[in-house]
Motif scaffolding. Structure first.
Motif, PDB file in Angstrom:
ATOM      1  N   GLY A 161       0.778  -1.223   0.000  1.00  0.00           N
ATOM      2  CA  GLY A 161       0.000   0.000   0.000  1.00  0.00           C
ATOM      3  C   GLY A 161       0.807   1.268   0.000  1.00  0.00           C
ATOM      4  N   VAL A 162       2.101   1.166   0.332  1.00  0.00           N
ATOM      5  CA  VAL A 162       2.961   2.346   0.378  1.00  0.00           C
ATOM      6  C   VAL A 162       3.615   2.556  -0.984  1.00  0.00           C
ATOM      7  N   GLU A 163       3.608   3.799  -1.462  1.00  0.00           N
ATOM      8  CA  GLU A 163       4.299   4.119  -2.711  1.00  0.00           C
ATOM      9  C   GLU A 163       5.793   4.263  -2.436  1.00  0.00           C
ATOM     10  N   VAL A 164       6.620   3.717  -3.325  1.00  0.00           N
ATOM     11  CA  VAL A 164       8.071   3.770  -3.172  1.00  0.00           C
ATOM     12  C   VAL A 164       8.694   4.466  -4.373  1.00  0.00           C
ATOM     13  N   VAL A 165       9.608   5.402  -4.100  1.00  0.00           N
ATOM     14  CA  VAL A 165      10.382   6.073  -5.142  1.00  0.00           C
ATOM     15  C   VAL A 165      11.857   5.898  -4.791  1.00  0.00           C
ATOM     16  N   VAL A 166      12.659   5.419  -5.740  1.00  0.00           N
ATOM     17  CA  VAL A 166      14.086   5.177  -5.512  1.00  0.00           C
ATOM     18  C   VAL A 166      14.894   6.157  -6.342  1.00  0.00           C
ATOM     19  N   ARG A 167      15.768   6.913  -5.680  1.00  0.00           N
ATOM     20  CA  ARG A 167      16.564   7.934  -6.364  1.00  0.00           C
ATOM     21  C   ARG A 167      18.053   7.816  -6.042  1.00  0.00           C
ATOM     22  N   GLY A 168      18.478   6.707  -5.496  1.00  0.00           N
ATOM     23  CA  GLY A 168      19.866   6.572  -5.094  1.00  0.00           C
ATOM     24  C   GLY A 168      20.817   6.380  -6.260  1.00  0.00           C
ATOM     25  N   VAL A 169      22.121   6.570  -5.977  1.00  0.00           N
ATOM     26  CA  VAL A 169      23.177   6.422  -6.977  1.00  0.00           C
ATOM     27  C   VAL A 169      24.057   5.241  -6.580  1.00  0.00           C
ATOM     28  N   GLY A 170      24.326   4.365  -7.540  1.00  0.00           N
ATOM     29  CA  GLY A 170      25.193   3.217  -7.292  1.00  0.00           C
ATOM     30  C   GLY A 170      26.503   3.325  -8.036  1.00  0.00           C
ATOM     31  N   ILE A 171      27.613   3.138  -7.341  1.00  0.00           N
ATOM     32  CA  ILE A 171      28.946   3.108  -7.945  1.00  0.00           C
ATOM     33  C   ILE A 171      29.570   1.758  -7.583  1.00  0.00           C
ATOM     34  N   MET A 172      29.671   0.902  -8.584  1.00  0.00           N
ATOM     35  CA  MET A 172      30.070  -0.481  -8.329  1.00  0.00           C
ATOM     36  C   MET A 172      29.184  -1.090  -7.245  1.00  0.00           C
ATOM     37  N   GLY A 173      27.962  -0.646  -7.243  1.00  0.00           N
ATOM     38  CA  GLY A 173      26.952  -1.113  -6.314  1.00  0.00           C
ATOM     39  C   GLY A 173      25.600  -0.767  -6.900  1.00  0.00           C
ATOM     40  N   GLY A 174      24.546  -0.827  -6.130  1.00  0.00           N
ATOM     41  CA  GLY A 174      23.257  -0.528  -6.730  1.00  0.00           C
ATOM     42  C   GLY A 174      22.131  -0.346  -5.738  1.00  0.00           C
ATOM     43  N   PHE A 175      21.035   0.242  -6.251  1.00  0.00           N
ATOM     44  CA  PHE A 175      19.787   0.417  -5.519  1.00  0.00           C
ATOM     45  C   PHE A 175      18.723  -0.463  -6.162  1.00  0.00           C
ATOM     46  N   ASP A 176      17.898  -1.042  -5.349  1.00  0.00           N
ATOM     47  CA  ASP A 176      16.832  -1.928  -5.824  1.00  0.00           C
ATOM     48  C   ASP A 176      15.629  -1.089  -6.256  1.00  0.00           C
ATOM     49  N   HIS A 177      15.247  -1.198  -7.534  1.00  0.00           N
ATOM     50  CA  HIS A 177      14.127  -0.423  -8.079  1.00  0.00           C
ATOM     51  C   HIS A 177      12.876  -1.275  -8.301  1.00  0.00           C
ATOM     52  N   ARG A 178      12.863  -2.515  -7.839  1.00  0.00           N
ATOM     53  CA  ARG A 178      11.761  -3.418  -8.194  1.00  0.00           C
ATOM     54  C   ARG A 178      10.415  -2.974  -7.628  1.00  0.00           C
ATOM     55  N   GLU A 179      10.414  -2.276  -6.498  1.00  0.00           N
ATOM     56  CA  GLU A 179       9.140  -1.889  -5.886  1.00  0.00           C
ATOM     57  C   GLU A 179       8.625  -0.543  -6.379  1.00  0.00           C
ATOM     58  N   GLU A 180       9.353   0.092  -7.285  1.00  0.00           N
ATOM     59  CA  GLU A 180       8.871   1.348  -7.851  1.00  0.00           C
ATOM     60  C   GLU A 180       7.712   1.077  -8.807  1.00  0.00           C
ATOM     61  N   GLY A 181       6.876   2.084  -8.983  1.00  0.00           N
ATOM     62  CA  GLY A 181       5.786   1.974  -9.951  1.00  0.00           C
ATOM     63  C   GLY A 181       4.537   1.318  -9.424  1.00  0.00           C
TER      64      GLY A 181
END
Length: 260
Positions: free
Chosen positions: A160-180
């Motif tokens: 029920g919670v909306e998620v927005v991911v805006r992080g920056v990954g350098i030789m790493g990463g942010f999980d964007h699967r729950e966006e949208g």
């Protein structure tokens, strides 16, 4: 309803049984009940058919910390409004915690805590968990600023919670699967930002523990009902065979039954 004496004989609804189950779960979490007592009372709850059977189950337990309340309301009063509105506490609450650090170690923010407008966390050679499933929110939009360097941070949100991911990954990463995933009306918006360097920031959507427990109990109850139904069908089938056998004997040996 005007006659309180008749109230215990009224049939209880599924919602009545769920309210009692919620009190039992809180009592288990607070240490008022052990697992054996919890299981016994929960079984009695789902077997109960009337208010009179439900009332004794939680008579010695408080309801969400209240000093003394009836275990079950014996009148069909309107239930108070629930939902996300009760979990948005407003600007008067600065949040239970506004930051967390893990250096070659770990941190957790979980349970019933108040998430501030901005929560900063840092993990270096370590890991952290920001669990919002049972959290209250200072505002309708909060920011989780996570920095993970050779480490990781997990953000857990409820359905029920909306998620927005805006992080920056350098030789790493942010999980964007729950966006949208659209948020529910009135639900908070969680923005996950920050930096992941040789590390990662994960976002997961999970049911609250109480809801998972409720679903497990529902599935268990459904399996029990299916077993009982199969048993009744088997008993009915056996009885049908016995009746047919008796009819056959009567037709083949009518005089034997007349002598009886």
């Amino acid at each position: 309803m005007t006659d309180d004496a008749a109230a215990p004989d009224l049939r209880a609804s599924d919602a009545d049984r769920e309210r009692v189950a919620d009190i039992l779960r809180d009592a288990l979490a607070e240490g008022r009940l052990d697992m054996e007592e919890f299981g016994e009372r929960l079984d009695a709850t789902y077997r109960a058919r009337t208010y009179g059977e439900l009332a004794p189950i939680t008579r010695d337990l408080p309801d969400h910390g209240a000093p003394a309340v009836p275990a079950v309301s014996l009148t069909k009063d309107a239930q108070p409004g629930g939902g996300w509105g009760e979990r948005i506490v407003g600007a008067g609450d600065g949040g239970s915690s506004s930051w967390a650090v893990a250096v070659m170690s770990g941190f957790q923010r979980k349970g019933r805590w108040t998430a501030p407008r901005r929560f900063n966390c840092f993990a270096f050679w370590g890991g952290g968990e920001v669990d919002l499933r049972e959290a209250y929110f200072e505002d309708r939009e909060i920011v989780i600023n996570a920095v993970a360097i050779m480490g990781g941070v997990d953000v857990i949100v409820p359905p029920g919670v909306e998620v927005v991911v805006r992080g920056v990954g350098i030789m790493g990463g942010f999980d964007h699967r729950e966006e949208g995933v659209p948020g529910e009306p009135g639900a908070p918006r969680v923005i996950v930002t920050g930096l992941a360097f040789w590390g990662g920031v994960g976002v997961q959507r999970k049911l609250p523990r109480a809801e998972k427990q409720r679903l497990r109990e529902e599935r268990r109850q459904e399996r029990l009902e299916r077993r009982q139904e199969r048993r009744r069908e088997l008993e009915s089938s056996v009885q049908d065979h016995m009746d047919r056998y008796d009819d056959l004997i009567k037709k083949r040996h009518p005089h034997r039954h007349e002598d009886r």
